[in-house]
Design a protein around this motif. Structure first.
Motif, PDB file in Angstrom:
ATOM      1  N   PRO A   1       0.835  -1.198   0.000  1.00 36.84           N
ATOM      2  CA  PRO A   1       0.000   0.000   0.000  1.00 36.84           C
ATOM      3  C   PRO A   1       0.874   1.254   0.000  1.00 36.84           C
ATOM      4  N   SER A   2       0.336   2.344  -0.469  1.00 41.80           N
ATOM      5  CA  SER A   2       1.126   3.568  -0.562  1.00 41.80           C
ATOM      6  C   SER A   2       1.393   4.207   0.793  1.00 41.80           C
ATOM      7  N   ASN A   3       0.526   3.966   1.789  1.00 38.16           N
ATOM      8  CA  ASN A   3       0.730   4.629   3.076  1.00 38.16           C
ATOM      9  C   ASN A   3       1.647   3.839   4.006  1.00 38.16           C
ATOM     10  N   PHE A   4       1.609   2.518   3.994  1.00 43.02           N
ATOM     11  CA  PHE A   4       2.486   1.666   4.795  1.00 43.02           C
ATOM     12  C   PHE A   4       2.814   0.428   3.973  1.00 43.02           C
ATOM     13  N   ALA A   5       3.988  -0.134   4.212  1.00 43.79           N
ATOM     14  CA  ALA A   5       4.404  -1.281   3.414  1.00 43.79           C
ATOM     15  C   ALA A   5       3.602  -2.526   3.769  1.00 43.79           C
ATOM     16  N   THR A   6       3.358  -2.774   5.048  1.00 44.95           N
ATOM     17  CA  THR A   6       2.629  -3.972   5.446  1.00 44.95           C
ATOM     18  C   THR A   6       1.774  -3.656   6.658  1.00 44.95           C
ATOM     19  N   TRP A   7       0.877  -4.575   6.993  1.00 46.29           N
ATOM     20  CA  TRP A   7       0.062  -4.407   8.203  1.00 46.29           C
ATOM     21  C   TRP A   7       0.937  -4.485   9.447  1.00 46.29           C
ATOM     22  N   GLU A   8       1.987  -5.284   9.381  1.00 49.85           N
ATOM     23  CA  GLU A   8       2.887  -5.402  10.523  1.00 49.85           C
ATOM     24  C   GLU A   8       3.598  -4.068  10.770  1.00 49.85           C
ATOM     25  N   GLU A   9       4.043  -3.410   9.695  1.00 49.81           N
ATOM     26  CA  GLU A   9       4.687  -2.106   9.855  1.00 49.81           C
ATOM     27  C   GLU A   9       3.694  -1.075  10.377  1.00 49.81           C
ATOM     28  N   ARG A  10       2.478  -1.144   9.927  1.00 46.97           N
ATOM     29  CA  ARG A  10       1.454  -0.226  10.424  1.00 46.97           C
ATOM     30  C   ARG A  10       1.242  -0.436  11.928  1.00 46.97           C
ATOM     31  N   ALA A  11       1.175  -1.700  12.354  1.00 45.69           N
ATOM     32  CA  ALA A  11       0.987  -1.988  13.772  1.00 45.69           C
ATOM     33  C   ALA A  11       2.158  -1.462  14.593  1.00 45.69           C
ATOM     34  N   ARG A  12       3.382  -1.658  14.095  1.00 44.28           N
ATOM     35  CA  ARG A  12       4.556  -1.137  14.814  1.00 44.28           C
ATOM     36  C   ARG A  12       4.514   0.381  14.891  1.00 44.28           C
ATOM     37  N   PHE A  13       4.120   1.038  13.814  1.00 47.40           N
ATOM     38  CA  PHE A  13       4.026   2.495  13.804  1.00 47.40           C
ATOM     39  C   PHE A  13       2.994   2.981  14.816  1.00 47.40           C
ATOM     40  N   MET A  14       1.840   2.295  14.864  1.00 45.23           N
ATOM     41  CA  MET A  14       0.798   2.699  15.808  1.00 45.23           C
ATOM     42  C   MET A  14       1.266   2.513  17.256  1.00 45.23           C
ATOM     43  N   GLU A  15       1.968   1.413  17.533  1.00 45.93           N
ATOM     44  CA  GLU A  15       2.493   1.197  18.887  1.00 45.93           C
ATOM     45  C   GLU A  15       3.523   2.263  19.239  1.00 45.93           C
TER      46      GLU A  15
END
Length: 72
Positions: A51-65
């Motif tokens: 996705p254009s905003n985050f590479a993976t769901w795992e990276e999104r989760a790390r960013f949110m944490e």
């Protein structure tokens, strides 16, 4: 095909429920029609998709944490 919306607090009548069920069953029997502008994606292409905003769901989760940790 109609869009079925259920308003909060209003129950469907048995006739409405049966009509919706029949419409869903009829829709399930229709063949898939793919848009020629959006060809099918192979398994390899799907694995490479980012996705254009985050590479993976795992990276999104790390960013949110990390964002939660910064707020605390």
């Amino acid at each position: 095909m109609a869009i079925v919306r259920r308003m909060g607090g209003q129950e469907l009548t048995p006739e409405e429920h049966a009509a919706i069920k029949a419409e869903l069953e009829a829709a399930a029997k229709l063949p898939y029609v793919y848009d020629p502008d959006c060809p099918l994606v192979t398994e390899e292409q799907a694995k490479e998709f980012r996705p254009s905003n985050f590479a993976t769901w795992e990276e999104r989760a790390r960013f949110m944490e990390a964002a939660k940790a910064l707020k605390a």
